[in-house]
Design a protein around this motif. Sequence first.
Motif, short mmCIF file in Angstrom:
data_model
loop_
_atom_site.label_atom_id
_atom_site.label_comp_id
_atom_site.label_asym_id
_atom_site.label_seq_id
_atom_site.Cartn_x
_atom_site.Cartn_y
_atom_site.Cartn_z
N THR A 69 0.83 -1.20 0.00
CA THR A 69 0.00 0.00 0.00
C THR A 69 0.87 1.25 0.00
N SER A 70 1.87 1.27 0.84
CA SER A 70 2.74 2.45 0.95
C SER A 70 3.47 2.73 -0.34
N ILE A 71 4.04 1.70 -0.94
CA ILE A 71 4.80 1.88 -2.18
C ILE A 71 3.88 2.28 -3.33
N LEU A 72 2.77 1.56 -3.48
CA LEU A 72 1.83 1.87 -4.55
C LEU A 72 1.23 3.26 -4.38
N ALA A 73 0.93 3.64 -3.14
CA ALA A 73 0.34 4.95 -2.88
C ALA A 73 1.33 6.07 -3.21
N LYS A 74 2.59 5.90 -2.85
CA LYS A 74 3.59 6.93 -3.12
C LYS A 74 3.70 7.19 -4.63
N VAL A 75 3.67 6.12 -5.40
CA VAL A 75 3.74 6.28 -6.86
C VAL A 75 2.43 6.88 -7.38
N GLY A 76 1.29 6.40 -6.87
CA GLY A 76 -0.01 6.84 -7.36
C GLY A 76 -0.39 8.25 -6.97
N ILE A 77 0.18 8.76 -5.90
CA ILE A 77 -0.23 10.07 -5.38
C ILE A 77 0.46 11.22 -6.13
N GLU A 78 1.43 10.89 -6.98
CA GLU A 78 2.13 11.93 -7.74
C GLU A 78 1.14 12.74 -8.57
N GLY A 79 1.10 14.03 -8.32
CA GLY A 79 0.23 14.91 -9.08
C GLY A 79 -1.24 14.84 -8.70
N VAL A 80 -1.56 14.15 -7.60
CA VAL A 80 -2.95 14.00 -7.14
C VAL A 80 -3.02 14.56 -5.72
N GLY A 81 -4.06 15.31 -5.43
CA GLY A 81 -4.24 15.82 -4.08
C GLY A 81 -4.39 14.68 -3.09
N SER A 82 -3.81 14.84 -1.91
CA SER A 82 -3.84 13.74 -0.94
C SER A 82 -5.25 13.37 -0.51
N ASN A 83 -6.15 14.34 -0.39
CA ASN A 83 -7.53 14.03 0.00
C ASN A 83 -8.26 13.27 -1.09
N LEU A 84 -8.04 13.67 -2.35
CA LEU A 84 -8.65 12.95 -3.48
C LEU A 84 -8.11 11.53 -3.55
N ALA A 85 -6.81 11.38 -3.36
CA ALA A 85 -6.19 10.04 -3.39
C ALA A 85 -6.77 9.16 -2.27
N THR A 86 -6.95 9.74 -1.09
CA THR A 86 -7.55 8.99 0.02
C THR A 86 -8.97 8.58 -0.32
N ALA A 87 -9.73 9.47 -0.93
CA ALA A 87 -11.12 9.15 -1.30
C ALA A 87 -11.17 8.02 -2.32
N ILE A 88 -10.28 8.05 -3.30
CA ILE A 88 -10.25 6.97 -4.30
C ILE A 88 -9.90 5.65 -3.64
N VAL A 133 -14.07 0.15 0.23
CA VAL A 133 -15.50 -0.06 0.50
C VAL A 133 -16.06 -1.14 -0.42
N VAL A 134 -15.76 -1.05 -1.71
CA VAL A 134 -16.25 -2.06 -2.67
C VAL A 134 -15.72 -3.44 -2.30
N MET A 135 -14.43 -3.54 -2.00
CA MET A 135 -13.84 -4.84 -1.64
C MET A 135 -14.47 -5.41 -0.36
N ALA A 136 -14.68 -4.55 0.64
CA ALA A 136 -15.24 -5.02 1.91
C ALA A 136 -16.66 -5.54 1.71
N TRP A 137 -17.49 -4.80 0.95
CA TRP A 137 -18.87 -5.26 0.72
C TRP A 137 -18.90 -6.51 -0.16
N MET A 138 -17.97 -6.63 -1.09
CA MET A 138 -17.88 -7.87 -1.88
C MET A 138 -17.64 -9.06 -0.96
N MET A 139 -16.73 -8.89 0.00
CA MET A 139 -16.44 -9.99 0.93
C MET A 139 -17.65 -10.32 1.81
#
Length: 137
Positions: free
Chosen positions: A16-35, A41-47
């Motif tokens: 999560t940490s590694i993927l997030a650091k790469v994915g957050i480039e150029g994206v606001g931290s709040n928007l990234a957290t929302a995504i 949420v989708v994964m949890a309800w699927m389970m």
Amino acid sequence: MWFWFALGSALFAALTSILAKVGIEGVGSNLATAIRTMVVVVMAWMMVFVTHQQSGMKEISQRSWIFLILSGIATGASWLCYYKALQVGDVSKVVPVDKLSVVLTIILAVVFLHEQFTLKSALGCILIGVGTLLMVL
């Protein structure tokens, strides 16, 4: 069995940490957290539906609802802080500080859940704290 799930949690948290650091480039931290949160949420309800646990919602006590909601608020606050820290800091420094949650959790468990605080627990907390300092200085 708990150990294997905990180890899986640690592995996925590391990813999560590694993927997030790469994915957050150029994206606001709040928007990234929302995504990220939408995906969780989708994964949890699927389970829930895959394991046929959806009928259990009727049986949840008011006390459990309150504490689960409070836990969700704490999780959201944690994720918002974490993503902002990742956005402006190095992963190799943000993650160790974030993992100080282990020490804080042990202290809170002793205070609020009356769990035992042993010499081994104290030594572990001290080592985690010192290790964190060494990694971020």
